[in-house]
Design a protein around this motif. Sequence first.
Motif, short mmCIF file in Angstrom:
data_model
loop_
_atom_site.label_atom_id
_atom_site.label_comp_id
_atom_site.label_asym_id
_atom_site.label_seq_id
_atom_site.Cartn_x
_atom_site.Cartn_y
_atom_site.Cartn_z
N LEU A 190 0.74 -1.16 -0.10
CA LEU A 190 0.10 0.01 -0.32
C LEU A 190 0.76 1.32 -0.01
O LEU A 190 1.71 1.29 0.44
N SER A 191 0.26 2.26 -0.37
CA SER A 191 0.76 3.67 -0.41
C SER A 191 -0.13 4.66 0.36
O SER A 191 -1.14 4.36 0.39
N PRO A 192 0.62 5.11 1.43
CA PRO A 192 -0.27 6.06 2.32
C PRO A 192 -1.07 6.93 1.64
O PRO A 192 -0.82 7.59 0.57
N VAL A 193 -2.27 7.18 2.24
CA VAL A 193 -3.07 8.33 1.84
C VAL A 193 -2.53 9.87 2.41
O VAL A 193 -3.15 10.83 1.83
N ARG A 194 -1.48 9.87 3.34
CA ARG A 194 -1.05 11.02 3.83
C ARG A 194 0.20 10.64 4.61
O ARG A 194 0.33 9.76 5.22
N VAL A 244 -9.71 15.65 13.61
CA VAL A 244 -8.75 14.77 14.67
C VAL A 244 -7.68 15.03 15.31
O VAL A 244 -6.69 15.81 14.52
N GLU A 245 -7.36 14.95 16.55
CA GLU A 245 -6.10 15.52 17.31
C GLU A 245 -5.23 14.05 17.24
O GLU A 245 -5.54 13.13 17.70
N LEU A 246 -3.98 14.27 16.95
CA LEU A 246 -3.10 13.35 17.05
C LEU A 246 -1.97 13.84 18.12
O LEU A 246 -1.53 14.77 18.08
N ILE A 247 -1.39 13.02 19.14
CA ILE A 247 -0.40 13.10 19.80
C ILE A 247 0.53 12.27 19.56
O ILE A 247 0.34 10.93 19.54
N LEU A 248 1.78 12.69 19.52
CA LEU A 248 2.77 12.02 18.97
C LEU A 248 4.23 12.23 19.81
O LEU A 248 4.56 13.08 20.22
N CYS A 249 4.72 10.80 19.95
CA CYS A 249 6.08 10.71 20.75
C CYS A 249 7.20 10.89 19.60
O CYS A 249 7.34 9.77 19.02
N ALA A 270 -5.25 16.21 5.72
CA ALA A 270 -4.22 17.21 5.70
C ALA A 270 -4.03 18.01 6.83
O ALA A 270 -4.97 17.80 7.73
N LEU A 271 -2.66 18.09 7.20
CA LEU A 271 -2.34 18.48 8.45
C LEU A 271 -2.59 20.03 8.59
O LEU A 271 -2.20 20.87 7.70
N ILE A 272 -3.40 20.65 9.65
CA ILE A 272 -3.64 21.89 9.41
C ILE A 272 -3.06 22.73 10.57
O ILE A 272 -3.30 24.21 10.85
#
Length: 397
Positions: free
Chosen positions: A109-113, A139-144, A163-165
Amino acid sequence: MEIGFTARSEVREAIARLGRTEDVQFSPSGKKLAVAGFNENRLLILGIDVGWDEPTITLSGSLEVESRDLQRPHGLCWIDERTLVVANRTGRLVIFELPEQRGCKRVNLSPVRILGEETSDLLKTPGSVSAVPIGLDLVELILCNNYVHHVSRHMVDRRNGYALIASEILSHDGMDVPDGVAHSPSGQWIAISNHGHNNVLLFRNDPEPGAVSRPRAVLNGIKFPHVLRFAENGKSVLVADAGSPFVYLYRSDGEWSGTHHPEASIRVVSDETFVRGRSNPAEGGPKGIDLSRDGKLLVASCEQQPFAFFDMRELLDQRVPAPPSNITEAENAREALLRYMASDRSKVDEETAAIRRAIEFEMGVMTRSRSWGITAPLRWATATLRRTAPGWSAKHL
Protein backbone atom coordinates in the motif's frame (compact mmCIF):
# COMPACT_ATOMS: atom_id res chain seq x y z
CA MET A 1 -6.39 -15.60 33.48
CA GLU A 2 -4.74 -16.17 30.12
CA ILE A 3 -7.03 -17.19 27.25
CA GLY A 4 -5.58 -19.29 24.46
CA PHE A 5 -6.45 -18.61 20.83
CA THR A 6 -7.10 -20.71 17.78
CA ALA A 7 -6.08 -19.80 14.23
CA ARG A 8 -5.79 -21.57 10.90
CA SER A 9 -2.33 -22.39 9.58
CA GLU A 10 -2.21 -19.43 7.15
CA VAL A 11 -2.86 -17.00 10.01
CA ARG A 12 -0.18 -18.59 12.19
CA GLU A 13 2.29 -18.33 9.30
CA ALA A 14 1.51 -14.63 8.95
CA ILE A 15 2.11 -14.16 12.68
CA ALA A 16 5.44 -16.01 12.40
CA ARG A 17 6.56 -13.59 9.66
CA LEU A 18 6.12 -10.56 11.95
CA GLY A 19 9.43 -10.83 13.80
CA ARG A 20 9.87 -8.22 16.50
CA THR A 21 6.52 -6.71 17.41
CA GLU A 22 5.81 -3.33 18.97
CA ASP A 23 2.44 -1.60 19.35
CA VAL A 24 -0.81 -3.56 19.13
CA GLN A 25 -4.38 -2.21 19.09
CA PHE A 26 -7.97 -3.34 18.68
CA SER A 27 -10.01 -1.55 16.03
CA PRO A 28 -12.93 0.59 17.29
CA SER A 29 -15.39 -2.28 16.76
CA GLY A 30 -13.10 -4.78 18.47
CA LYS A 31 -13.34 -7.03 15.42
CA LYS A 32 -9.79 -6.39 14.15
CA LEU A 33 -6.37 -6.38 15.77
CA ALA A 34 -3.38 -4.52 14.29
CA VAL A 35 0.25 -5.04 15.26
CA ALA A 36 3.49 -3.44 14.05
CA GLY A 37 6.31 -5.67 12.77
CA PHE A 38 9.31 -3.47 13.56
CA ASN A 39 12.25 -5.18 11.83
CA GLU A 40 10.26 -6.65 8.94
CA ASN A 41 8.68 -3.28 8.07
CA ARG A 42 5.15 -4.63 7.90
CA LEU A 43 1.79 -4.45 9.60
CA LEU A 44 -0.47 -7.37 10.39
CA ILE A 45 -4.22 -6.94 10.76
CA LEU A 46 -6.13 -9.94 12.10
CA GLY A 47 -9.81 -10.63 12.41
CA ILE A 48 -10.69 -11.53 16.01
CA ASP A 49 -13.79 -13.19 17.47
CA VAL A 50 -14.24 -13.48 21.25
CA GLY A 51 -16.71 -15.68 23.09
CA TRP A 52 -17.30 -15.19 26.81
CA ASP A 53 -19.56 -18.10 27.83
CA GLU A 54 -16.47 -20.26 28.00
CA PRO A 55 -13.73 -17.78 27.04
CA THR A 56 -12.52 -18.49 23.52
CA ILE A 57 -10.61 -16.42 20.98
CA THR A 58 -10.40 -17.11 17.27
CA LEU A 59 -8.02 -15.21 14.99
CA SER A 60 -9.80 -15.37 11.66
CA GLY A 61 -8.16 -14.03 8.54
CA SER A 62 -5.03 -11.92 8.12
CA LEU A 63 -4.00 -8.87 6.12
CA GLU A 64 -0.24 -8.31 5.81
CA VAL A 65 0.59 -4.75 4.78
CA GLU A 66 3.91 -3.82 3.24
CA SER A 67 4.95 -0.39 1.97
CA ARG A 68 8.11 1.51 1.13
CA ASP A 69 6.87 4.06 3.66
CA LEU A 70 6.99 1.56 6.52
CA GLN A 71 10.39 2.22 8.05
CA ARG A 72 10.70 0.62 11.49
CA PRO A 73 6.98 0.90 12.33
CA HIS A 74 6.81 1.28 16.09
CA GLY A 75 3.48 2.85 17.07
CA LEU A 76 0.01 2.67 15.55
CA CYS A 77 -3.59 3.63 16.22
CA TRP A 78 -6.95 3.39 14.47
CA ILE A 79 -8.99 6.41 13.39
CA ASP A 80 -11.84 4.22 12.18
CA GLU A 81 -12.34 0.62 11.03
CA ARG A 82 -10.37 1.15 7.82
CA THR A 83 -7.94 3.94 8.68
CA LEU A 84 -4.67 3.24 10.49
CA VAL A 85 -2.03 5.76 11.60
CA VAL A 86 1.54 4.43 11.87
CA ALA A 87 4.57 6.08 13.52
CA ASN A 88 7.86 5.01 11.89
CA ARG A 89 10.92 5.44 14.06
CA THR A 90 13.27 5.93 11.11
CA GLY A 91 10.66 7.45 8.82
CA ARG A 92 7.51 9.54 8.91
CA LEU A 93 4.00 9.38 10.28
CA VAL A 94 1.80 7.71 7.67
CA ILE A 95 -1.94 7.16 7.35
CA PHE A 96 -3.25 4.12 5.46
CA GLU A 97 -6.71 3.34 4.16
CA LEU A 98 -6.95 -0.44 4.40
CA PRO A 99 -8.65 -2.61 1.79
CA GLU A 100 -11.55 -4.84 2.68
CA GLN A 101 -10.30 -7.79 4.68
CA ARG A 102 -11.32 -11.24 3.48
CA GLY A 103 -9.38 -14.44 4.06
CA CYS A 104 -5.59 -14.22 4.19
CA LYS A 105 -3.70 -11.92 1.84
CA ARG A 106 -0.66 -9.69 1.48
CA VAL A 107 -0.84 -6.20 -0.02
CA ASN A 108 1.55 -3.37 -0.82
CA LEU A 109 0.00 0.00 0.00
CA SER A 110 0.83 3.66 -0.39
CA PRO A 111 -0.28 6.01 2.39
CA VAL A 112 -3.12 8.44 1.79
CA ARG A 113 -1.13 10.97 3.82
CA ILE A 114 2.48 11.34 4.98
CA LEU A 115 3.30 13.77 7.80
CA GLY A 116 6.78 14.89 8.72
CA GLU A 117 8.19 15.72 5.29
CA GLU A 118 8.23 19.42 6.21
CA THR A 119 10.25 20.62 9.21
CA SER A 120 7.29 22.82 10.22
CA ASP A 121 5.37 19.58 10.94
CA LEU A 122 7.47 19.26 14.14
CA LEU A 123 7.84 15.49 13.59
CA LYS A 124 11.11 13.62 13.89
CA THR A 125 11.74 9.97 14.82
CA PRO A 126 8.04 9.40 15.58
CA GLY A 127 7.61 6.30 17.73
CA SER A 128 4.10 6.30 19.21
CA VAL A 129 0.80 7.93 18.30
CA SER A 130 -2.68 8.34 19.76
CA ALA A 131 -5.73 9.76 17.96
CA VAL A 132 -9.01 11.20 19.19
CA PRO A 133 -11.82 12.79 17.10
CA ILE A 134 -12.55 16.37 18.19
CA GLY A 135 -15.58 17.14 16.05
CA LEU A 136 -16.31 18.55 12.59
CA ASP A 137 -14.18 15.76 11.05
CA LEU A 138 -11.07 17.03 12.82
CA VAL A 139 -8.76 14.54 14.52
CA GLU A 140 -6.19 15.31 17.20
CA LEU A 141 -2.96 13.31 17.07
CA ILE A 142 -0.50 13.17 19.97
CA LEU A 143 2.92 11.96 18.91
CA CYS A 144 6.05 10.85 20.79
CA ASN A 145 9.16 11.96 18.92
CA ASN A 146 11.45 9.43 20.50
CA TYR A 147 14.99 10.58 19.88
CA VAL A 148 14.47 14.34 19.90
CA HIS A 149 12.76 13.91 23.28
CA HIS A 150 9.57 15.85 22.83
CA VAL A 151 5.83 15.24 22.45
CA SER A 152 3.88 17.08 19.75
CA ARG A 153 0.20 17.66 19.14
CA HIS A 154 -1.32 17.88 15.65
CA MET A 155 -4.69 18.51 14.06
CA VAL A 156 -5.64 16.79 10.79
CA ASP A 157 -8.70 17.28 8.59
CA ARG A 158 -10.48 14.11 7.47
CA ARG A 159 -12.49 16.05 4.87
CA ASN A 160 -9.24 17.00 3.12
CA GLY A 161 -7.48 13.64 3.05
CA TYR A 162 -6.10 14.01 6.59
CA ALA A 163 -4.25 17.18 5.68
CA LEU A 164 -2.23 18.65 8.54
CA ILE A 165 -3.64 22.02 9.57
CA ALA A 166 -1.81 22.70 12.86
CA SER A 167 1.13 21.48 14.92
CA GLU A 168 2.56 22.47 18.28
CA ILE A 169 4.87 21.17 20.99
CA LEU A 170 2.95 19.66 23.87
CA SER A 171 5.86 18.91 26.17
CA HIS A 172 9.65 18.99 26.15
CA ASP A 173 10.77 19.47 29.74
CA GLY A 174 11.78 16.30 31.55
CA MET A 175 11.34 14.03 28.54
CA ASP A 176 13.90 11.31 27.83
CA VAL A 177 12.75 9.04 24.98
CA PRO A 178 8.98 9.43 25.30
CA ASP A 179 7.99 5.94 24.22
CA GLY A 180 4.22 5.54 24.48
CA VAL A 181 1.13 7.77 24.44
CA ALA A 182 -2.59 7.37 25.07
CA HIS A 183 -5.67 9.59 25.28
CA SER A 184 -8.23 8.87 27.97
CA PRO A 185 -11.68 7.88 26.58
CA SER A 186 -12.96 11.43 27.12
CA GLY A 187 -9.85 12.96 25.54
CA GLN A 188 -9.32 15.06 28.70
CA TRP A 189 -6.13 13.27 29.79
CA ILE A 190 -2.95 12.30 27.97
CA ALA A 191 -0.49 9.75 29.37
CA ILE A 192 3.14 9.61 28.19
CA SER A 193 5.61 6.84 29.03
CA ASN A 194 8.97 8.45 29.81
CA HIS A 195 11.41 5.63 29.04
CA GLY A 196 14.68 7.26 30.14
CA HIS A 197 13.28 8.48 33.47
CA ASN A 198 11.40 5.25 34.23
CA ASN A 199 8.03 6.87 34.81
CA VAL A 200 4.74 7.88 33.18
CA LEU A 201 3.56 11.50 33.02
CA LEU A 202 -0.11 12.52 32.86
CA PHE A 203 -1.20 15.81 31.32
CA ARG A 204 -4.60 17.44 31.33
CA ASN A 205 -5.61 18.13 27.73
CA ASP A 206 -6.92 21.66 28.34
CA PRO A 207 -6.78 24.86 26.25
CA GLU A 208 -4.34 26.46 28.69
CA PRO A 209 -1.89 29.20 27.72
CA GLY A 210 1.64 28.00 27.07
CA ALA A 211 3.09 25.75 24.42
CA VAL A 212 4.57 23.44 27.04
CA SER A 213 2.19 21.69 29.40
CA ARG A 214 3.19 20.60 32.88
CA PRO A 215 2.35 17.08 34.03
CA ARG A 216 -0.37 16.82 36.67
CA ALA A 217 0.60 13.32 37.85
CA VAL A 218 3.57 10.94 37.79
CA LEU A 219 3.36 7.14 37.82
CA ASN A 220 6.43 5.51 39.39
CA GLY A 221 7.53 1.94 40.03
CA ILE A 222 8.20 0.91 36.41
CA LYS A 223 11.54 -0.14 34.95
CA PHE A 224 11.08 0.74 31.29
CA PRO A 225 7.54 1.95 30.49
CA HIS A 226 6.42 1.32 26.95
CA VAL A 227 2.86 1.26 25.60
CA LEU A 228 0.08 2.31 27.97
CA ARG A 229 -3.71 2.43 27.95
CA PHE A 230 -6.44 4.07 30.02
CA ALA A 231 -9.07 1.82 31.61
CA GLU A 232 -12.26 2.23 33.64
CA ASN A 233 -13.19 5.40 31.73
CA GLY A 234 -9.95 7.16 32.55
CA LYS A 235 -9.77 6.24 36.24
CA SER A 236 -7.06 3.63 35.64
CA VAL A 237 -3.93 3.33 33.53
CA LEU A 238 -2.29 0.09 32.37
CA VAL A 239 1.44 0.32 31.61
CA ALA A 240 3.55 -2.27 29.78
CA ASP A 241 7.01 -2.62 31.35
CA ALA A 242 9.46 -3.69 28.66
CA GLY A 243 12.03 -4.42 31.38
CA SER A 244 9.89 -6.88 33.36
CA PRO A 245 7.29 -9.59 32.62
CA PHE A 246 4.47 -7.39 33.91
CA VAL A 247 1.79 -4.89 33.03
CA TYR A 248 1.15 -2.52 35.94
CA LEU A 249 -2.21 -1.06 36.97
CA TYR A 250 -2.54 2.46 38.45
CA ARG A 251 -5.78 3.95 39.77
CA SER A 252 -7.18 7.38 40.63
CA ASP A 253 -10.54 9.02 41.29
CA GLY A 254 -10.51 10.30 37.70
CA GLU A 255 -8.65 13.52 38.54
CA TRP A 256 -5.01 12.57 38.20
CA SER A 257 -2.59 14.47 40.44
CA GLY A 258 0.53 13.85 42.48
CA THR A 259 2.59 10.67 42.56
CA HIS A 260 1.15 7.17 42.11
CA HIS A 261 2.50 3.63 42.52
CA PRO A 262 1.09 0.40 41.06
CA GLU A 263 -1.99 -1.07 42.71
CA ALA A 264 -1.60 -4.38 40.88
CA SER A 265 0.77 -6.21 38.56
CA ILE A 266 -0.36 -8.56 35.80
CA ARG A 267 2.13 -11.16 34.57
CA VAL A 268 1.81 -11.34 30.80
CA VAL A 269 5.13 -13.00 29.93
CA SER A 270 6.41 -16.27 31.42
CA ASP A 271 9.85 -16.43 33.05
CA GLU A 272 11.16 -18.63 30.22
CA THR A 273 9.90 -16.27 27.51
CA PHE A 274 11.20 -13.25 29.41
CA VAL A 275 14.72 -14.71 29.67
CA ARG A 276 14.77 -15.58 25.94
CA GLY A 277 13.99 -11.96 25.05
CA ARG A 278 16.33 -10.43 27.62
CA SER A 279 18.96 -9.05 25.23
CA ASN A 280 19.41 -5.97 27.45
CA PRO A 281 17.76 -4.56 30.61
CA ALA A 282 15.05 -2.79 28.55
CA GLU A 283 13.94 -5.91 26.66
CA GLY A 284 12.13 -9.17 27.35
CA GLY A 285 8.87 -7.78 28.69
CA PRO A 286 5.70 -6.67 26.90
CA LYS A 287 6.07 -4.01 24.22
CA GLY A 288 2.51 -3.62 23.00
CA ILE A 289 -0.71 -3.84 25.00
CA ASP A 290 -4.32 -2.91 24.40
CA LEU A 291 -7.61 -3.24 26.22
CA SER A 292 -10.90 -3.95 24.48
CA ARG A 293 -13.43 -1.13 24.73
CA ASP A 294 -15.59 -3.10 27.14
CA GLY A 295 -12.58 -3.57 29.42
CA LYS A 296 -12.84 -7.36 29.37
CA LEU A 297 -9.87 -8.40 27.25
CA LEU A 298 -6.20 -7.44 27.45
CA VAL A 299 -3.78 -8.29 24.63
CA ALA A 300 0.00 -8.19 25.11
CA SER A 301 2.74 -8.54 22.52
CA CYS A 302 6.51 -8.88 22.34
CA GLU A 303 9.01 -10.46 19.94
CA GLN A 304 9.10 -13.81 21.72
CA GLN A 305 5.32 -13.87 22.21
CA PRO A 306 3.47 -12.01 19.44
CA PHE A 307 0.02 -12.43 21.03
CA ALA A 308 -1.22 -13.32 24.50
CA PHE A 309 -4.76 -12.60 25.74
CA PHE A 310 -5.98 -12.12 29.31
CA ASP A 311 -9.41 -12.03 30.95
CA MET A 312 -9.67 -8.74 32.87
CA ARG A 313 -13.23 -9.11 34.19
CA GLU A 314 -12.19 -9.79 37.78
CA LEU A 315 -9.59 -7.02 37.93
CA LEU A 316 -11.31 -4.09 36.22
CA ASP A 317 -14.69 -2.59 37.01
CA GLN A 318 -17.00 -3.38 34.10
CA ARG A 319 -19.83 -1.26 35.52
CA VAL A 320 -18.26 2.19 35.37
CA PRO A 321 -20.64 4.28 33.25
CA ALA A 322 -19.34 6.45 30.47
CA PRO A 323 -19.10 10.10 31.55
CA PRO A 324 -22.08 12.16 30.35
CA SER A 325 -21.34 14.46 27.45
CA ASN A 326 -23.12 17.76 27.04
CA ILE A 327 -20.48 19.29 24.80
CA THR A 328 -21.60 19.79 21.23
CA GLU A 329 -19.36 18.86 18.35
CA ALA A 330 -18.74 22.51 17.46
CA GLU A 331 -17.84 23.38 21.08
CA ASN A 332 -15.44 20.45 21.26
CA ALA A 333 -13.75 21.56 18.04
CA ARG A 334 -13.60 25.14 19.32
CA GLU A 335 -11.86 23.96 22.51
CA ALA A 336 -9.31 22.09 20.43
CA LEU A 337 -8.67 25.18 18.31
CA LEU A 338 -7.99 27.18 21.46
CA ARG A 339 -5.38 24.64 22.52
CA TYR A 340 -3.41 25.30 19.36
CA MET A 341 -3.93 29.05 19.46
CA ALA A 342 -2.58 29.08 23.03
CA SER A 343 0.98 28.81 21.77
CA ASP A 344 0.77 32.33 20.33
CA ARG A 345 -0.29 33.69 23.73
CA SER A 346 2.64 31.93 25.33
CA LYS A 347 5.17 34.26 23.70
CA VAL A 348 5.15 36.33 26.87
CA ASP A 349 6.53 33.35 28.78
CA GLU A 350 10.32 33.62 28.45
CA GLU A 351 11.00 30.09 29.58
CA THR A 352 8.48 28.61 27.16
CA ALA A 353 9.78 30.79 24.34
CA ALA A 354 13.35 29.60 25.01
CA ILE A 355 12.26 25.96 24.87
CA ARG A 356 10.39 26.55 21.63
CA ARG A 357 13.45 28.24 20.09
CA ALA A 358 15.68 25.32 21.07
CA ILE A 359 13.32 22.80 19.50
CA GLU A 360 12.92 24.89 16.37
CA PHE A 361 16.70 25.18 16.05
CA GLU A 362 17.14 21.44 16.50
CA MET A 363 14.57 20.60 13.86
CA GLY A 364 15.30 23.50 11.51
CA VAL A 365 11.86 25.05 11.89
CA MET A 366 11.52 28.66 10.80
CA THR A 367 9.43 30.86 13.10
CA ARG A 368 7.45 32.26 10.18
CA SER A 369 6.37 28.81 9.00
CA ARG A 370 5.55 27.73 12.55
CA SER A 371 3.35 30.78 13.13
CA TRP A 372 1.52 30.15 9.88
CA GLY A 373 0.88 26.53 10.95
CA ILE A 374 -0.36 27.56 14.37
CA THR A 375 -2.87 30.08 13.06
CA ALA A 376 -4.13 27.73 10.33
CA PRO A 377 -6.95 26.31 12.50
CA LEU A 378 -8.48 29.76 12.99
CA ARG A 379 -8.43 30.45 9.26
CA TRP A 380 -9.81 26.99 8.47
CA ALA A 381 -12.56 27.12 11.11
CA THR A 382 -13.67 30.58 10.04
CA ALA A 383 -13.90 29.55 6.39
CA THR A 384 -15.67 26.27 7.16
CA LEU A 385 -18.23 27.69 9.57
CA ARG A 386 -19.01 30.58 7.25
CA ARG A 387 -19.88 28.04 4.58
CA THR A 388 -21.95 25.81 6.86
CA ALA A 389 -23.60 28.27 9.26
CA PRO A 390 -25.08 31.41 7.66
CA GLY A 391 -24.81 34.42 9.91
CA TRP A 392 -21.84 33.03 11.84
CA SER A 393 -18.77 35.24 12.15
CA ALA A 394 -15.28 35.03 13.65
CA LYS A 395 -16.43 36.86 16.78
CA HIS A 396 -18.04 33.59 17.93
CA LEU A 397 -14.64 32.01 18.55
